[in-house]
Scaffold this active site. Structure first.
Site, PDB file in Angstrom:
ATOM      1  N   SER A 138      -7.745  49.397  19.128  1.00  0.00           N
ATOM      2  CA  SER A 138      -6.452  48.774  18.884  1.00  0.00           C
ATOM      3  C   SER A 138      -6.585  47.943  17.613  1.00  0.00           C
ATOM      4  CB  SER A 138      -6.086  47.901  20.088  1.00  0.00           C
ATOM      5  OG  SER A 138      -4.912  47.170  19.824  1.00  0.00           O
ATOM      6  N   LYS A 164      -4.835  52.955  17.808  1.00  0.00           N
ATOM      7  CA  LYS A 164      -3.550  52.322  18.101  1.00  0.00           C
ATOM      8  C   LYS A 164      -3.292  51.281  17.035  1.00  0.00           C
ATOM      9  CE  LYS A 164      -2.585  48.968  21.565  1.00  0.00           C
ATOM     10  NZ  LYS A 164      -2.549  48.635  22.993  1.00  0.00           N
ATOM     11  N   ASP A 192       1.913  50.258  18.794  1.00  0.00           N
ATOM     12  CA  ASP A 192       2.233  49.296  19.852  1.00  0.00           C
ATOM     13  C   ASP A 192       3.047  48.152  19.250  1.00  0.00           C
ATOM     14  OD1 ASP A 192       2.391  47.620  22.028  1.00  0.00           O
ATOM     15  OD2 ASP A 192       0.221  47.385  22.301  1.00  0.00           O
ATOM     16  N   GLU A 217       4.249  52.411  22.123  1.00  0.00           N
ATOM     17  CA  GLU A 217       4.069  51.490  23.242  1.00  0.00           C
ATOM     18  C   GLU A 217       5.034  50.311  23.145  1.00  0.00           C
ATOM     19  OE1 GLU A 217      -0.099  50.546  23.616  1.00  0.00           O
ATOM     20  OE2 GLU A 217       0.252  48.966  25.073  1.00  0.00           O
ATOM     21  N   ASP A 242       3.855  48.995  28.686  1.00  0.00           N
ATOM     22  CA  ASP A 242       2.750  48.066  28.964  1.00  0.00           C
ATOM     23  C   ASP A 242       3.357  46.840  29.663  1.00  0.00           C
ATOM     24  OD1 ASP A 242       0.822  46.034  28.789  1.00  0.00           O
ATOM     25  OD2 ASP A 242       0.325  46.347  26.692  1.00  0.00           O
ATOM     26  N   GLY A 294      -6.334  46.959  27.194  1.00  0.00           N
ATOM     27  CA  GLY A 294      -7.295  45.865  27.060  1.00  0.00           C
ATOM     28  C   GLY A 294      -6.591  44.587  26.688  1.00  0.00           C
TER      29      GLY A 294
HETATM   30  O1  OSB Z   1      -0.566  45.070  23.995  1.00  0.00           O
HETATM   31  O2  OSB Z   1      -2.428  45.980  24.466  1.00  0.00           O
HETATM   32  C1  OSB Z   1      -1.790  45.003  24.065  1.00  0.00           C
HETATM   33  C2  OSB Z   1      -4.302  42.338  22.976  1.00  0.00           C
HETATM   34  C3  OSB Z   1      -3.646  41.197  23.377  1.00  0.00           C
HETATM   35  C4  OSB Z   1      -2.410  41.300  23.949  1.00  0.00           C
HETATM   36  C5  OSB Z   1      -1.807  42.547  24.131  1.00  0.00           C
HETATM   37  C6  OSB Z   1      -2.457  43.699  23.742  1.00  0.00           C
HETATM   38  C7  OSB Z   1      -3.719  43.593  23.125  1.00  0.00           C
HETATM   39  C8  OSB Z   1      -4.471  44.724  22.610  1.00  0.00           C
HETATM   40  C9  OSB Z   1      -5.971  44.581  22.598  1.00  0.00           C
HETATM   41  O3  OSB Z   1      -3.948  45.698  22.128  1.00  0.00           O
HETATM   42  C10 OSB Z   1      -6.682  45.779  23.072  1.00  0.00           C
HETATM   43  C11 OSB Z   1      -8.143  45.495  23.293  1.00  0.00           C
HETATM   44  O4  OSB Z   1      -8.502  44.664  24.164  1.00  0.00           O
HETATM   45  O5  OSB Z   1      -8.965  46.115  22.616  1.00  0.00           O
HETATM   46 MG    MG Z   2       0.296  46.927  24.553  1.00  0.00          MG
END
Ligand code: OSB
Ligand code: MG
Length: 378
Positions: A138, A164, A192, A217, A242, A294
């Site tokens: 991400s 992502k 996202d 997303e 999400d 995550g």
């Molecule tokens: O939307 O997935 C999300 C991190 C903080 C808050 C929301 C999100 C995220 C990430 C991090 O995308 C993903 C990761 O932990 O690698």
């Molecule tokens: Mg997300």
């Protein structure tokens, strides 16, 4: 039976290697709550709370979660006997509205306790398997599209199976074009938005169809299921929800309304592994692909996520980066490593499969509180 006898909460401060920025804010030092729960028989389990520093992803924060854990959740759990972790999840859900991330932290520690006591790996306890789980990266919002494209190239070279990209209004088309130019048209790329768009942006979002994304997303607010359904009818790109999916019921609503075609499952967001597994089961039944999201977890949360991601419906790479992506030094051993774009599911020992490094935890603890059972004779 599980009879929780002791709960130790800690707040850790862990600096991220580089700040992580989403549409609604950035994190540079993660404040992480850990839960160490010890059963009456001495078995100890671990989990972490994924609540953020600021209520920009979810209404919950580190401070609301700490309050919920110390004022309501720990006392409730310490006064009860549970058949298993799902039993505890149900008791917590019926007594406490919301506060899912706080509830999940205790529920997940109970899963670890139960698995260790039964002598099985957490993945097995959940109904998953060994083997490996595929990893995607991400990438947070960057200063420039060029920098983003460089990070995307690095990620492909490192072996990640999906990229992502965080997007926001006005920081989408140019950014995705740069990433596509860097990694080619065939590499799996998703975007996202973390709820940064409104239905007025629908035309703009429709233009993102040109990038052949594997999914888009959470473009709209978490409560906008119907508006996501309208958007999904207009665009080719599969929507993934999400923030909107806070429970198995909300997942069922998403499926019934066709508000999305893919679900990002995060156990913390839905109140724990019991609900996460129920969403997985429902999605599998309806041929809806899921993947494990995550929340910038330490190696403790990663262990829970990897075990969950070993369930058969997790058919897309998860945000399951190795320890070294975020931390100079993780707080578990062994640290999580990625090989050929995957993490190995630990099945050689009971529970979460990694050891919490107490010296590392002590070194970054900024508050600590311990609760004991009031039960007589315990
Ligand atoms: O939307 O997935 C999300 C991190 C903080 C808050 C929301 C999100 C995220 C990430 C991090 O995308 C993903 C990761 O932990 O690698
Ligand atoms: Mg997300």
């Amino acid at each position: 039976m599980i009879t929780p006898a002791r709960i130790e909460l800690r707040e850790l401060r862990l600096p991220l290697k580089t700040p992580f920025r989403i549409s609604s804010g950035a994190t540079d030092v993660r404040r992480v709550i850990t839960v160490q729960l010890t059963d009456g028989d001495g078995t100890t389990g671990w989990a972490e709370c994924v609540a953020g520093e600021y209520p920009n992803y979810s209404p919950e924060t580190v401070d609301t979660a700490w309050h919920a854990l110390s004022a309501w959740i720990s006392p409730l759990v310490l006064d009860r006997e549970f058949a298993d972790a799902p039993d505890a999840a149900a008791a917590l859900a019926s007594a406490i509205r919301g506060h899912r991330m706080a509830r999940a932290a205790v529920e997940m520690a109970l899963w670890d306790v139960a698995a260790r006591r039964d002598g099985v790996p957490l993945a097995t306890a959940l109904g998953g398997t060994g083997g490996t789980v595929e990893t995607g990266i991400s990438l947070g919002l960057q200063e420039t599209p060029t920098l983003l494209a460089e990070l995307a190239e690095d990620a492909v070279r490192a072996g990640y199976r999906r990229i992502k990209v965080k997007i926001a209004p006005g920081r989408d088309v140019t950014e995705l074009a740069a990433v596509r130019a860097a990694v080619g048209n065939d590499f799996p790329v998703s975007a996202d938005a973390n709820a940064a768009y409104t239905p007025e942006d629908s035309q703009r979002l429709q233009e993102l169809d040109d990038f052949g994304l594997v999914m888009l997303e959470q473009p709209f607010d978490s409560e906008d299921l119907l508006r996501h359904a309208v958007l999904q009818r207009r665009i080719r790109t599969p929507l993934c929800l999400d923030e909107s999916v806070t429970s198995p019921e909300r997942a069922a609503d998403m499926i019934a309304l066709r508000a999305g075609r893919i679900i990002n499952i995060k156990p913390g967001r839905v109140g724990g592994l019991t609900a996460a597994r129920a969403i997985h089961d429902l999605a599998l039944e309806h041929d809806v692909p899921v993947w494990c999201g995550g929340m910038l977890e330490t190696g403790i949360g990663r262990a829970h996520n990897v075990a969950l991601a070993s369930l058969p419906g997790f058919s897309l790479p998860g945000d399951l980066s190795p320890s070294s992506r975020y931390w100079d030094r993780d707080i578990v051993s062994p640290e999580w490593t990625m090989e050929e774009g995957s993490l190995s599911v630990p099945v050689d020992r009971p529970g979460i499969g990694v050891t919490v490094d107490l010296d590392a935890v002590d070194a970054c603890t900024v508050r600590q509180e311990t609760f004991h059972t009031q039960r007589r004779g315990a």
